[in-house]
Design a protein around this motif. Structure first.
Motif, PDB file in Angstrom:
ATOM      1  N   ARG A  14      23.269  75.507  46.422  1.00  0.00           N
ATOM      2  CA  ARG A  14      24.464  75.674  45.531  1.00  0.00           C
ATOM      3  C   ARG A  14      25.622  76.152  46.210  1.00  0.00           C
ATOM      4  O   ARG A  14      25.651  77.320  46.657  1.00  0.00           O
ATOM      5  CB  ARG A  14      23.927  76.676  44.344  1.00  0.00           C
ATOM      6  CG  ARG A  14      25.107  76.785  43.494  1.00  0.00           C
ATOM      7  CD  ARG A  14      24.286  77.684  42.104  1.00  0.00           C
ATOM      8  NE  ARG A  14      25.371  77.645  41.311  1.00  0.00           N
ATOM      9  CZ  ARG A  14      25.783  78.940  40.610  1.00  0.00           C
ATOM     10  NH1 ARG A  14      25.310  80.045  40.780  1.00  0.00           N
ATOM     11  NH2 ARG A  14      26.911  78.758  39.664  1.00  0.00           N
ATOM     12  N   ILE A  15      26.872  75.391  46.136  1.00  0.00           N
ATOM     13  CA  ILE A  15      27.841  75.672  46.647  1.00  0.00           C
ATOM     14  C   ILE A  15      28.636  76.693  45.715  1.00  0.00           C
ATOM     15  O   ILE A  15      28.767  76.184  44.628  1.00  0.00           O
ATOM     16  CB  ILE A  15      28.720  74.408  46.946  1.00  0.00           C
ATOM     17  CG1 ILE A  15      27.917  73.390  47.867  1.00  0.00           C
ATOM     18  CG2 ILE A  15      30.257  74.777  47.743  1.00  0.00           C
ATOM     19  CD1 ILE A  15      28.362  72.131  48.201  1.00  0.00           C
ATOM     20  N   GLN A  16      29.267  77.628  46.287  1.00  0.00           N
ATOM     21  CA  GLN A  16      30.009  78.554  45.350  1.00  0.00           C
ATOM     22  C   GLN A  16      31.468  78.870  45.965  1.00  0.00           C
ATOM     23  O   GLN A  16      31.542  78.884  47.421  1.00  0.00           O
ATOM     24  CB  GLN A  16      29.269  79.867  45.353  1.00  0.00           C
ATOM     25  CG  GLN A  16      27.888  79.805  44.732  1.00  0.00           C
ATOM     26  CD  GLN A  16      27.136  81.015  44.661  1.00  0.00           C
ATOM     27  OE1 GLN A  16      27.555  82.078  45.227  1.00  0.00           O
ATOM     28  NE2 GLN A  16      26.122  81.090  43.638  1.00  0.00           N
ATOM     29  N   ILE A  17      32.322  79.206  45.333  1.00  0.00           N
ATOM     30  CA  ILE A  17      33.845  79.500  45.654  1.00  0.00           C
ATOM     31  C   ILE A  17      33.727  80.883  46.487  1.00  0.00           C
ATOM     32  O   ILE A  17      33.034  81.531  45.788  1.00  0.00           O
ATOM     33  CB  ILE A  17      34.720  79.166  44.397  1.00  0.00           C
ATOM     34  CG1 ILE A  17      34.856  77.824  44.152  1.00  0.00           C
ATOM     35  CG2 ILE A  17      36.060  79.625  45.073  1.00  0.00           C
ATOM     36  CD1 ILE A  17      35.688  77.177  42.762  1.00  0.00           C
ATOM     37  N   ASN A  18      34.387  81.093  47.431  1.00  0.00           N
ATOM     38  CA  ASN A  18      34.870  82.364  48.217  1.00  0.00           C
ATOM     39  C   ASN A  18      33.626  82.685  48.788  1.00  0.00           C
ATOM     40  O   ASN A  18      33.262  83.880  49.048  1.00  0.00           O
ATOM     41  CB  ASN A  18      34.980  83.492  47.263  1.00  0.00           C
ATOM     42  CG  ASN A  18      36.729  83.075  46.696  1.00  0.00           C
ATOM     43  OD1 ASN A  18      37.430  82.514  47.359  1.00  0.00           O
ATOM     44  ND2 ASN A  18      36.811  83.765  45.273  1.00  0.00           N
ATOM     45  N   HIS A  19      32.499  81.812  49.065  1.00  0.00           N
ATOM     46  CA  HIS A  19      31.504  81.966  50.101  1.00  0.00           C
ATOM     47  C   HIS A  19      31.694  81.209  51.296  1.00  0.00           C
ATOM     48  O   HIS A  19      32.144  80.406  51.391  1.00  0.00           O
ATOM     49  CB  HIS A  19      30.102  81.476  49.379  1.00  0.00           C
ATOM     50  CG  HIS A  19      29.687  82.218  48.301  1.00  0.00           C
ATOM     51  ND1 HIS A  19      28.264  82.815  48.292  1.00  0.00           N
ATOM     52  CD2 HIS A  19      30.078  83.004  47.280  1.00  0.00           C
ATOM     53  CE1 HIS A  19      27.909  83.573  47.351  1.00  0.00           C
ATOM     54  NE2 HIS A  19      28.983  83.625  46.545  1.00  0.00           N
TER      55      HIS A  19
END
Length: 78
Positions: free
Chosen positions: A2-7
């Motif tokens: 799962r791709i997450q923003i600010n990671h």
């Protein structure tokens, strides 16, 4: 994955698959239905080296999650 923003992610360098020294640490800045937007940085408080975009499929294939880069300790020379 799962791709997450600010990671932070470690993005594999496709021209040097056998040399992990060429991999880049990137932070995801945006997502849309088919694309991932990310910045390459030397650290969390450092300026952006470059802004890039990949398809979500390519990003998932090339990226692995990682911790944010830490500033290197510079020892003064004697």
């Amino acid at each position: 994955m799962r791709i997450q923003i600010n990671h932070w992610y470690l993005l594999a360098h496709t021209l040097h698959p056998d040399n992990r020294d060429h991999d880049r640490k990137v932070i995801v800045t945006g997502l849309d239905r088919k694309s991932v937007f990310f910045d390459q940085k030397d650290g969390p408080d450092r300026p952006t080296i470059g802004a890039f975009m990949l398809s979500q499929a390519s990003f998932r294939r090339l990226a692995t999650e990682c911790n944010p880069p830490t500033p290197e300790v510079i020892k003064p020379s004697p």
